[in-house]
Design an enzyme around this catalytic site. Structure first.
Site, PDB file in Angstrom:
ATOM      1  N   LYS A   6      11.596 -43.512 -63.201  1.00  0.00           N
ATOM      2  CA  LYS A   6      10.409 -42.641 -63.151  1.00  0.00           C
ATOM      3  C   LYS A   6      10.204 -41.929 -64.486  1.00  0.00           C
ATOM      4  O   LYS A   6       9.081 -41.875 -64.993  1.00  0.00           O
ATOM      5  CB  LYS A   6      10.573 -41.642 -61.994  1.00  0.00           C
ATOM      6  CG  LYS A   6       9.380 -40.735 -61.779  1.00  0.00           C
ATOM      7  CD  LYS A   6       9.289 -40.253 -60.342  1.00  0.00           C
ATOM      8  CE  LYS A   6      10.356 -39.273 -59.946  1.00  0.00           C
ATOM      9  NZ  LYS A   6      10.185 -37.934 -60.558  1.00  0.00           N
ATOM     10  N   SER A   7      11.265 -41.380 -65.037  1.00  0.00           N
ATOM     11  CA  SER A   7      11.139 -40.637 -66.303  1.00  0.00           C
ATOM     12  C   SER A   7      10.597 -41.543 -67.408  1.00  0.00           C
ATOM     13  O   SER A   7       9.698 -41.157 -68.169  1.00  0.00           O
ATOM     14  CB  SER A   7      12.513 -40.102 -66.738  1.00  0.00           C
ATOM     15  OG  SER A   7      12.969 -39.142 -65.823  1.00  0.00           O
TER      16      SER A   7
ATOM     17  N   ARG B  54       6.779 -41.647 -69.508  1.00  0.00           N
ATOM     18  CA  ARG B  54       6.773 -41.591 -70.973  1.00  0.00           C
ATOM     19  C   ARG B  54       6.155 -42.842 -71.578  1.00  0.00           C
ATOM     20  O   ARG B  54       5.494 -42.776 -72.619  1.00  0.00           O
ATOM     21  CB  ARG B  54       8.202 -41.382 -71.481  1.00  0.00           C
ATOM     22  CG  ARG B  54       8.711 -39.943 -71.213  1.00  0.00           C
ATOM     23  CD  ARG B  54      10.217 -39.878 -71.265  1.00  0.00           C
ATOM     24  NE  ARG B  54      10.765 -38.538 -71.165  1.00  0.00           N
ATOM     25  CZ  ARG B  54      10.919 -37.834 -70.039  1.00  0.00           C
ATOM     26  NH1 ARG B  54      10.532 -38.346 -68.881  1.00  0.00           N
ATOM     27  NH2 ARG B  54      11.447 -36.619 -70.061  1.00  0.00           N
TER      28      ARG B  54
ATOM     29  N   SER C  84      16.104 -28.171 -69.339  1.00  0.00           N
ATOM     30  CA  SER C  84      14.976 -28.920 -68.775  1.00  0.00           C
ATOM     31  C   SER C  84      14.450 -29.952 -69.766  1.00  0.00           C
ATOM     32  O   SER C  84      13.928 -29.607 -70.826  1.00  0.00           O
ATOM     33  CB  SER C  84      13.836 -27.972 -68.389  1.00  0.00           C
ATOM     34  OG  SER C  84      12.665 -28.723 -68.123  1.00  0.00           O
TER      35      SER C  84
ATOM     36  N   GLN D 294      11.926 -31.715 -69.153  1.00  0.00           N
ATOM     37  CA  GLN D 294      10.453 -31.633 -69.124  1.00  0.00           C
ATOM     38  C   GLN D 294       9.958 -30.649 -70.168  1.00  0.00           C
ATOM     39  O   GLN D 294       8.983 -30.917 -70.875  1.00  0.00           O
ATOM     40  CB  GLN D 294       9.979 -31.219 -67.734  1.00  0.00           C
ATOM     41  CG  GLN D 294      10.268 -32.274 -66.679  1.00  0.00           C
ATOM     42  CD  GLN D 294       9.910 -31.820 -65.283  1.00  0.00           C
ATOM     43  OE1 GLN D 294       9.445 -30.700 -65.075  1.00  0.00           O
ATOM     44  NE2 GLN D 294      10.139 -32.679 -64.309  1.00  0.00           N
TER      45      GLN D 294
ATOM     46  N   ASP E 217      18.904 -34.448 -60.248  1.00  0.00           N
ATOM     47  CA  ASP E 217      18.118 -34.949 -59.115  1.00  0.00           C
ATOM     48  C   ASP E 217      18.992 -35.541 -58.006  1.00  0.00           C
ATOM     49  O   ASP E 217      18.485 -35.925 -56.954  1.00  0.00           O
ATOM     50  CB  ASP E 217      17.122 -36.015 -59.597  1.00  0.00           C
ATOM     51  CG  ASP E 217      16.008 -35.398 -60.430  1.00  0.00           C
ATOM     52  OD1 ASP E 217      15.717 -34.204 -60.249  1.00  0.00           O
ATOM     53  OD2 ASP E 217      15.433 -36.116 -61.275  1.00  0.00           O
TER      54      ASP E 217
ATOM     55  N   LYS F  61      12.644 -27.238 -58.017  1.00  0.00           N
ATOM     56  CA  LYS F  61      12.224 -28.648 -58.042  1.00  0.00           C
ATOM     57  C   LYS F  61      11.048 -28.829 -57.067  1.00  0.00           C
ATOM     58  O   LYS F  61      10.392 -27.870 -56.718  1.00  0.00           O
ATOM     59  CB  LYS F  61      13.407 -29.545 -57.694  1.00  0.00           C
ATOM     60  CG  LYS F  61      14.526 -29.480 -58.712  1.00  0.00           C
ATOM     61  CD  LYS F  61      14.091 -30.112 -60.015  1.00  0.00           C
ATOM     62  CE  LYS F  61      15.179 -30.017 -61.064  1.00  0.00           C
ATOM     63  NZ  LYS F  61      14.729 -30.484 -62.367  1.00  0.00           N
TER      64      LYS F  61
ATOM     65  N   ARG G 198      15.737 -27.112 -53.476  1.00  0.00           N
ATOM     66  CA  ARG G 198      16.584 -28.190 -52.930  1.00  0.00           C
ATOM     67  C   ARG G 198      17.875 -27.683 -52.305  1.00  0.00           C
ATOM     68  O   ARG G 198      18.422 -28.333 -51.418  1.00  0.00           O
ATOM     69  CB  ARG G 198      16.866 -29.247 -54.010  1.00  0.00           C
ATOM     70  CG  ARG G 198      15.639 -30.090 -54.264  1.00  0.00           C
ATOM     71  CD  ARG G 198      15.853 -31.186 -55.260  1.00  0.00           C
ATOM     72  NE  ARG G 198      14.719 -32.119 -55.208  1.00  0.00           N
ATOM     73  CZ  ARG G 198      14.381 -32.957 -56.174  1.00  0.00           C
ATOM     74  NH1 ARG G 198      15.097 -32.997 -57.282  1.00  0.00           N
ATOM     75  NH2 ARG G 198      13.347 -33.761 -56.033  1.00  0.00           N
TER      76      ARG G 198
ATOM     77  N   ARG H  50      13.144 -36.594 -52.511  1.00  0.00           N
ATOM     78  CA  ARG H  50      14.605 -36.742 -52.523  1.00  0.00           C
ATOM     79  C   ARG H  50      15.258 -36.073 -51.307  1.00  0.00           C
ATOM     80  O   ARG H  50      16.335 -36.483 -50.873  1.00  0.00           O
ATOM     81  CB  ARG H  50      15.187 -36.209 -53.831  1.00  0.00           C
ATOM     82  CG  ARG H  50      14.635 -36.960 -55.042  1.00  0.00           C
ATOM     83  CD  ARG H  50      15.506 -36.868 -56.250  1.00  0.00           C
ATOM     84  NE  ARG H  50      14.744 -37.186 -57.454  1.00  0.00           N
ATOM     85  CZ  ARG H  50      14.424 -38.418 -57.854  1.00  0.00           C
ATOM     86  NH1 ARG H  50      14.806 -39.470 -57.158  1.00  0.00           N
ATOM     87  NH2 ARG H  50      13.719 -38.608 -58.950  1.00  0.00           N
TER      88      ARG H  50
HETATM   89  C1  S3P Z   1      12.646 -35.135 -65.622  1.00  0.00           C
HETATM   90  C2  S3P Z   1      13.403 -34.010 -65.833  1.00  0.00           C
HETATM   91  C3  S3P Z   1      14.069 -33.248 -64.770  1.00  0.00           C
HETATM   92  C4  S3P Z   1      14.116 -34.029 -63.456  1.00  0.00           C
HETATM   93  C5  S3P Z   1      12.820 -34.717 -63.151  1.00  0.00           C
HETATM   94  C6  S3P Z   1      12.464 -35.695 -64.261  1.00  0.00           C
HETATM   95  C7  S3P Z   1      12.028 -35.822 -66.764  1.00  0.00           C
HETATM   96  O1  S3P Z   1      13.332 -32.069 -64.546  1.00  0.00           O
HETATM   97  O2  S3P Z   1      14.467 -33.173 -62.393  1.00  0.00           O
HETATM   98  O3  S3P Z   1      12.905 -35.421 -61.939  1.00  0.00           O
HETATM   99  O4  S3P Z   1      11.568 -36.970 -66.612  1.00  0.00           O
HETATM  100  O5  S3P Z   1      11.994 -35.222 -67.844  1.00  0.00           O
HETATM  101  P1  S3P Z   1      13.600 -30.724 -65.396  1.00  0.00           P
HETATM  102  O6  S3P Z   1      13.153 -30.951 -66.775  1.00  0.00           O
HETATM  103  O7  S3P Z   1      12.790 -29.662 -64.712  1.00  0.00           O
HETATM  104  O8  S3P Z   1      15.079 -30.474 -65.272  1.00  0.00           O
END
Ligand code: S3P
Length: 448
Positions: A28-29, A33, A174, A176, A327, A354, A358, A403
């Site tokens: 997914k990440s 991107r 993070s 993100q 996660d 999240k 969670r 999840r």
């Molecule tokens: C992700 C970062 C994580 C993760 C999310 C995907 C990403 O979040 O929990 O499922 O793709 O950068 P955080 O940046 O809030 O930790």
């Protein structure tokens, strides 16, 4: 989409043994991107193995709204014709990121240094999540934002017409936030520097380098210091998205707690910033092997072989490992219920912000199924009952969190009585083939 339509209750019955091969979807990440960086390149990026879950499809729509051409051909390959760094057009409509924190935060970063205005919204889960962690650093570039109380969506971001580069120490672990700042830094002249104390997933750094940006990471006493030179011309890429270790976690954990199981989960990325769960499971005494360990596209990859593990022991998970398995704590807490002794998880405050809180969601469902859980602001402890001794029989709330829903479906495979979730529809955000895939392995998951 902002909602998941009609709730889908789902019940997992004791089944097994689980056997066969689990081909889990793309990461997914990396999928988010690939679309965003493709949209910021000049020319055509070709992506195979993209995760076609709702989260990523919402990001694809957002890239179209910002002017990129994004198409899927009949063979399932995605083509992104990018507009170049600084080339985003102002979207005509509100951008709806559905359930995806990664989608909205990365896209806010990517547009924040262009002279356009965009309004973002999401579903009931996303609209509760904190966005100031992203809009605070974006303000340093010159972007403005206004949203609901507490920095919640819906929110409008006005990109900086004359952005300045920033030096920013990320206050929470993070990826993100780190990624939003780096993507904003792409259209700022000069060097943008991001410092993170704890290493979080590094896909943005690796992929930016792959797309031709000048980016370096130095490990210093301050932490990881990432320096990006702004205003590069990103070169379109051909990307093969590896399979998602966070999705692999579900069939792996299901096999570990289901008597007689032997499951192969091929081609899983073992990037150290993502693989903490597998290390932890092995420490617990799980029968989990890395077969055919190899390197692909600069990343370690293996076929995971997971077998039923009747003698699991509770462990203390080191807090410094948290980011690499953030996660995966929900499904780990399920496995911990089938271990003997306590599993202690500390340094996990981020779990509370999240798709759901969670810790609260898992603790409530585990307790209702007969497992003792203690919890505090940034820690929780699961008191394992040992294989065969977990009662189950409960109905759990998924809180619009994929999840959480999948974790409780895994739990039901090993409990004495079936486990139900009130709404499994969010599973479509990250693992749309979860139901048929688990059925092929021999799980007994029924709707209702
Ligand atoms: C992700 C970062 C994580 C993760 C999310 C995907 C990403 O979040 O929990 O499922 O793709 O950068 P955080 O940046 O809030 O930790």
């Amino acid at each position: 989409m902002s909602g998941h339509g009609t709730p889908i209750p789902m019940t997992s019955h004791r089944a097994g043994p689980l056997s066969g091969t689990a081909e889990v979807p793309g990461d997914k990440s990396i999928s988010h991107r690939a679309l965003i960086l493709g949209a910021l390149s000049v020319g055509e990026t070709v992506v195979t193995g993209l995760l076609e879950g709702d989260d990523v499809l919402d990001t694809a729509k957002a890239m179209r709204a910002l002017g990129a051409e994004v198409t899927r051909d009949a063979g399932g390959t995605w083509h992104v014709h990018g507009v170049g760094v600084g080339g985003f057009a102002e979207p005509e409509q509100v951008i709806d990121c559905g359930n995806s924190g990664t989608g909205v935060r990365l896209i806010m970063g990517a547009m924040a240094t262009s002279p356009i205005c965009a309004t973002f919204t999401g579903d009931a889960s996303l609209n509760k999540r904190p966005m100031a962690r992203v809009t605070d650093p974006l303000a340093l570039f010159g972007a403005q934002s206004v949203g609901r109380a507490g920095g919640r969506l819906p929110m409008t971001v006005v990109g900086a017409a004359e952005p300045v580069p920033v030096r920013y120490e990320v206050p929470v672990p993070s990826a993100q936030v780190k990624s939003a700042v780096l993507l904003a830094g792409l259209n700022a002249p000069g060097e943008t520097v991001v410092i993170e104390r704890e290493a979080t997933r590094d896909h943005t750094e690796r992929m930016l380098a792959g797309f031709g940006a000048e980016i370096t990471t130095e490990v210093t006493d301050e932490g990881r210091v990432i320096t990006l030179t702004g205003q590069p011309e990103l070169i379109p890429q051909t990307i093969v998205v590896p399979r998602d270790p966070s999705s692999a976690a579900f069939p792996v954990c299901a096999a570990i707690i289901t008597p007689g199981s032997d499951v192969l989960v091929p081609n899983i990325g073992l990037n150290p910033t993502r693989a903490g769960l597998f290390t932890t499971l092995r420490e617990m005494g799980a029968d989990l092997e890395y077969e055919n360990l190899r390197e692909e596209g600069g990343e370690p990859v293996a076929d995971l072989r997971a077998r039923f593990s009747p003698d699991l022991r509770g462990v203390e998970v080191p807090p410094e490992r948290a980011a690499s398995m953030i996660d995966e704590y929900p499904v780990l807490s399920v496995v911990a219920g089938f271990a003997t002794g306590q599993t202690v998880m500390r340094g996990v405050r981020e779990l509370r912000v999240k798709e759901s809180d969670r810790i609260a969601a898992m603790a409530a469902g585990l307790r209702a199924g007969g497992v003792t859980v203690e919890d505090g602001p940034d820690w929780w402890i699961v008191h394992g009952l040992g294989h065969g001794n977990v009662p189950g029989g409960q109905t759990c709330e998924s809180h619009l969190d994929h999840r959480i829903a999948m974790s409780f479906m895994v739990m039901g495979m090993g409990t004495q009585s079936p486990v139900t979730v009130d709404d499994a529809s969010p599973i479509a955000t990250s693992f749309p083939v979860f139901e048929p895939l688990m059925a092929t392995l021999g799980a007994d998951i029924r709707r209702g």
